[in-house]
Design a protein around this motif. Structure first.
Motif, PDB file in Angstrom:
ATOM      1  N   TYR A 154      -9.859 -14.905   4.871  1.00 49.26           N
ATOM      2  CA  TYR A 154     -11.313 -14.395   4.482  1.00 49.26           C
ATOM      3  C   TYR A 154     -11.544 -13.273   4.041  1.00 49.26           C
ATOM      4  N   LEU A 155     -10.921 -12.312   3.974  1.00 49.64           N
ATOM      5  CA  LEU A 155     -10.864 -10.749   3.143  1.00 49.64           C
ATOM      6  C   LEU A 155     -10.897 -11.360   1.299  1.00 49.64           C
ATOM      7  N   TYR A 156     -10.092 -12.707   0.529  1.00 47.73           N
ATOM      8  CA  TYR A 156     -10.536 -13.017  -0.038  1.00 47.73           C
ATOM      9  C   TYR A 156     -11.221 -14.198  -0.552  1.00 47.73           C
ATOM     10  N   LYS A 157     -12.419 -14.208   0.463  1.00 49.06           N
ATOM     11  CA  LYS A 157     -13.045 -15.248   0.240  1.00 49.06           C
ATOM     12  C   LYS A 157     -14.898 -14.287  -0.134  1.00 49.06           C
ATOM     13  N   GLY A 158     -14.295 -13.135   0.228  1.00 44.59           N
ATOM     14  CA  GLY A 158     -15.064 -11.966  -0.468  1.00 44.59           C
ATOM     15  C   GLY A 158     -16.529 -12.144  -0.189  1.00 44.59           C
ATOM     16  N   ASP A 159     -16.337 -12.469   0.915  1.00 42.88           N
ATOM     17  CA  ASP A 159     -18.074 -12.559   2.318  1.00 42.88           C
ATOM     18  C   ASP A 159     -18.473 -11.120   2.163  1.00 42.88           C
ATOM     19  N   ASP A 160     -17.424 -10.508   3.561  1.00 49.63           N
ATOM     20  CA  ASP A 160     -18.199 -10.018   4.231  1.00 49.63           C
ATOM     21  C   ASP A 160     -15.993  -8.617   4.027  1.00 49.63           C
ATOM     22  N   VAL A 161     -16.101  -8.205   3.190  1.00 48.53           N
ATOM     23  CA  VAL A 161     -15.257  -7.598   2.019  1.00 48.53           C
ATOM     24  C   VAL A 161     -14.724  -6.552   3.516  1.00 48.53           C
ATOM     25  N   ALA A 162     -15.658  -5.187   4.029  1.00 55.92           N
ATOM     26  CA  ALA A 162     -15.424  -4.047   4.535  1.00 55.92           C
ATOM     27  C   ALA A 162     -15.151  -5.070   5.976  1.00 55.92           C
ATOM     28  N   LEU A 163     -15.935  -6.188   6.430  1.00 60.25           N
ATOM     29  CA  LEU A 163     -14.962  -6.368   7.997  1.00 60.25           C
ATOM     30  C   LEU A 163     -13.946  -6.522   7.857  1.00 60.25           C
ATOM     31  N   PHE A 164     -13.242  -7.643   6.917  1.00 58.01           N
ATOM     32  CA  PHE A 164     -12.028  -7.758   7.083  1.00 58.01           C
ATOM     33  C   PHE A 164     -10.707  -6.856   7.059  1.00 58.01           C
ATOM     34  N   ALA A 165     -11.210  -5.980   5.835  1.00 60.28           N
ATOM     35  CA  ALA A 165     -10.506  -5.127   5.469  1.00 60.28           C
ATOM     36  C   ALA A 165     -10.256  -4.321   6.687  1.00 60.28           C
ATOM     37  N   LYS A 166     -11.150  -3.629   7.893  1.00 61.82           N
ATOM     38  CA  LYS A 166     -11.495  -3.107   9.072  1.00 61.82           C
ATOM     39  C   LYS A 166      -9.961  -4.104   9.807  1.00 61.82           C
ATOM     40  N   LEU A 167     -10.321  -5.282  10.238  1.00 61.01           N
ATOM     41  CA  LEU A 167      -9.837  -6.036  10.727  1.00 61.01           C
ATOM     42  C   LEU A 167      -8.510  -6.252  10.640  1.00 61.01           C
ATOM     43  N   ILE A 168      -8.108  -6.543   9.325  1.00 60.26           N
ATOM     44  CA  ILE A 168      -6.092  -6.488   8.723  1.00 60.26           C
ATOM     45  C   ILE A 168      -5.804  -5.070   9.234  1.00 60.26           C
ATOM     46  N   GLY A 169      -6.568  -4.146   9.053  1.00 58.91           N
ATOM     47  CA  GLY A 169      -5.789  -2.908   8.970  1.00 58.91           C
ATOM     48  C   GLY A 169      -5.478  -2.545  10.950  1.00 58.91           C
ATOM     49  N   SER A 170      -6.394  -2.617  11.658  1.00 63.40           N
ATOM     50  CA  SER A 170      -6.355  -2.675  13.396  1.00 63.40           C
ATOM     51  C   SER A 170      -5.753  -3.983  13.709  1.00 63.40           C
ATOM     52  N   TYR A 171      -5.381  -4.841  12.638  1.00 62.16           N
ATOM     53  CA  TYR A 171      -4.400  -6.250  13.421  1.00 62.16           C
ATOM     54  C   TYR A 171      -2.869  -5.598  13.517  1.00 62.16           C
ATOM     55  N   GLY A 172      -2.597  -4.355  12.709  1.00 62.66           N
ATOM     56  CA  GLY A 172      -1.581  -4.023  12.807  1.00 62.66           C
ATOM     57  C   GLY A 172      -0.175  -4.185  11.945  1.00 62.66           C
ATOM     58  N   ASP A 173      -0.007  -5.366  10.799  1.00 61.79           N
ATOM     59  CA  ASP A 173       0.910  -6.255  10.278  1.00 61.79           C
ATOM     60  C   ASP A 173       0.914  -4.985   9.285  1.00 61.79           C
ATOM     61  N   GLU A 174       1.942  -4.922   9.142  1.00 64.58           N
ATOM     62  CA  GLU A 174       2.008  -3.706   7.525  1.00 64.58           C
ATOM     63  C   GLU A 174       2.219  -4.248   6.720  1.00 64.58           C
ATOM     64  N   GLN A 175       2.728  -5.635   6.153  1.00 62.15           N
ATOM     65  CA  GLN A 175       2.151  -6.731   5.207  1.00 62.15           C
ATOM     66  C   GLN A 175       1.110  -6.453   4.654  1.00 62.15           C
ATOM     67  N   GLY A 176       0.106  -5.869   5.458  1.00 61.35           N
ATOM     68  CA  GLY A 176      -1.399  -5.343   4.923  1.00 61.35           C
ATOM     69  C   GLY A 176      -1.661  -4.328   4.013  1.00 61.35           C
ATOM     70  N   ILE A 177      -1.073  -3.733   4.144  1.00 60.22           N
ATOM     71  CA  ILE A 177      -0.892  -2.519   3.453  1.00 60.22           C
ATOM     72  C   ILE A 177      -1.089  -3.015   1.975  1.00 60.22           C
ATOM     73  N   GLN A 178       0.053  -3.549   1.538  1.00 62.03           N
ATOM     74  CA  GLN A 178       0.092  -4.174  -0.201  1.00 62.03           C
ATOM     75  C   GLN A 178      -1.177  -5.052  -0.190  1.00 62.03           C
ATOM     76  N   VAL A 179      -1.229  -6.378   1.068  1.00 65.92           N
ATOM     77  CA  VAL A 179      -2.796  -6.695   0.594  1.00 65.92           C
ATOM     78  C   VAL A 179      -3.324  -6.627  -0.291  1.00 65.92           C
ATOM     79  N   LEU A 180      -3.680  -5.008   0.725  1.00 63.73           N
ATOM     80  CA  LEU A 180      -4.871  -4.239   0.862  1.00 63.73           C
ATOM     81  C   LEU A 180      -4.809  -3.465  -0.356  1.00 63.73           C
ATOM     82  N   LYS A 181      -3.953  -3.375  -0.911  1.00 63.39           N
ATOM     83  CA  LYS A 181      -4.445  -2.406  -2.336  1.00 63.39           C
ATOM     84  C   LYS A 181      -3.966  -3.119  -3.327  1.00 63.39           C
ATOM     85  N   THR A 182      -3.875  -4.484  -3.243  1.00 61.41           N
ATOM     86  CA  THR A 182      -3.857  -5.349  -3.753  1.00 61.41           C
ATOM     87  C   THR A 182      -4.986  -6.076  -4.771  1.00 61.41           C
ATOM     88  N   PHE A 183      -5.840  -5.986  -3.717  1.00 57.45           N
ATOM     89  CA  PHE A 183      -6.948  -6.840  -3.183  1.00 57.45           C
ATOM     90  C   PHE A 183      -8.099  -5.519  -4.084  1.00 57.45           C
TER      91      PHE A 183
END
Length: 247
Positions: A80-109
């Motif tokens: 959903y982050l890469y769909k780009g419909d609501d980047v701010a919302l899904f960046a926040k959800l990924i951050g709160s989900y707690g999976d460390e793989q999200g760090i590289q995903v978010l920076k690459t995005f």
């Protein structure tokens, strides 16, 4: 004591939340119900999420984001982050989900997507929440939100659209009426019919009557013509011996 939720109740709430034909208030109640203690039906929710999009899909992903440690849920958030419909919302959800793989995903995005200032801040906050360092720099000098928050625009450009509204209305009123020191509001200070008693006609001493110089029967107390009575309306002829006028 809170009643334990049954699987049937959970699935019923899921059906209600996803039914776009139902009133939004009813769907919102089901959404709130599913946010807690419904991990038993995560697989059912994931299965429904694959065929959804738009606001209903986002609503379901927000629910799924409450159930940590599921790699399929994490990948759904990334999708959903890469769909780009609501980047701010899904960046926040990924951050709160707690999976460390999200760090590289978010920076690459962030590096590929070129987010606006609000999105950039949510991406940075999410990376930092996951324990990462966010060293990506962006130029937001043309971003309206950034310029507003940093006070970079001229003061006049940042004024409320209502500023000066009342002043403009007051100026319009002043243009419609001449304002004398004693509150006179006559519209034309050269009009012979003005009733404001100001000296628009010095030769009459500020007379407020509306008659001409040769009018008879005027009751204003002024003499407008030779031989006219000043104080009686008998057409300028003092034929009554008991008249107290000056003629």
């Amino acid at each position: 004591m809170t009643e334990e939720k049954t699987r049937e109740q959970m699935l019923e709430a899921l059906d209600i939340m996803l039914d776009e034909a139902l009133p939004y208030g009813q769907r919102l109640e089901a959404y709130e119900y599913l946010l807690e203690d419904c991990g038993e039906i995560v697989d059912e929710m994931l299965g429904r999420s694959y065929s959804l999009d738009g606001d209903t899909g986002k609503m379901l992903m927000e629910v799924l984001a409450q159930y940590k440690g599921n790699k399929a849920v994490f990948m759904g958030l990334v999708s959903y982050l890469y769909k780009g419909d609501d980047v701010a919302l899904f960046a926040k959800l990924i951050g709160s989900y707690g999976d460390e793989q999200g760090i590289q995903v978010l920076k690459t995005f962030c590096d590929e997507y070129e987010p606006d200032y609000n999105e950039y801040m949510e991406l940075r906050n999410a990376v930092e929440e996951l324990g990462g360092d966010f060293d990506l720099k962006e130029d937001f000098s043309d971003d309206p939100l950034y310029r507003y928050l940093k006070g970079l625009d001229e003061e006049d450009d940042r004024r409320s659209p209502f500023d000066g509204l009342w002043q403009e209305e007051s100026e319009e009123l002043e243009e419609d009426a001449c304002l004398h020191s004693d509150g006179c509001s006559c519209e034309d200070e050269h009009d012979g019919d003005c009733c404001c008693n100001h000296e628009h006609h010095p030769e009459r001493g500020g007379c407020a009557c509306t008659h001409g110089e040769d009018a008879h029967g005027c009751s204003c107390g002024h003499s407008h013509g030779e031989g006219e009575c000043r104080s009686h309306s008998h057409h300028g002829h003092c034929g009554d011996g008991g008249c107290g006028c000056s003629h």
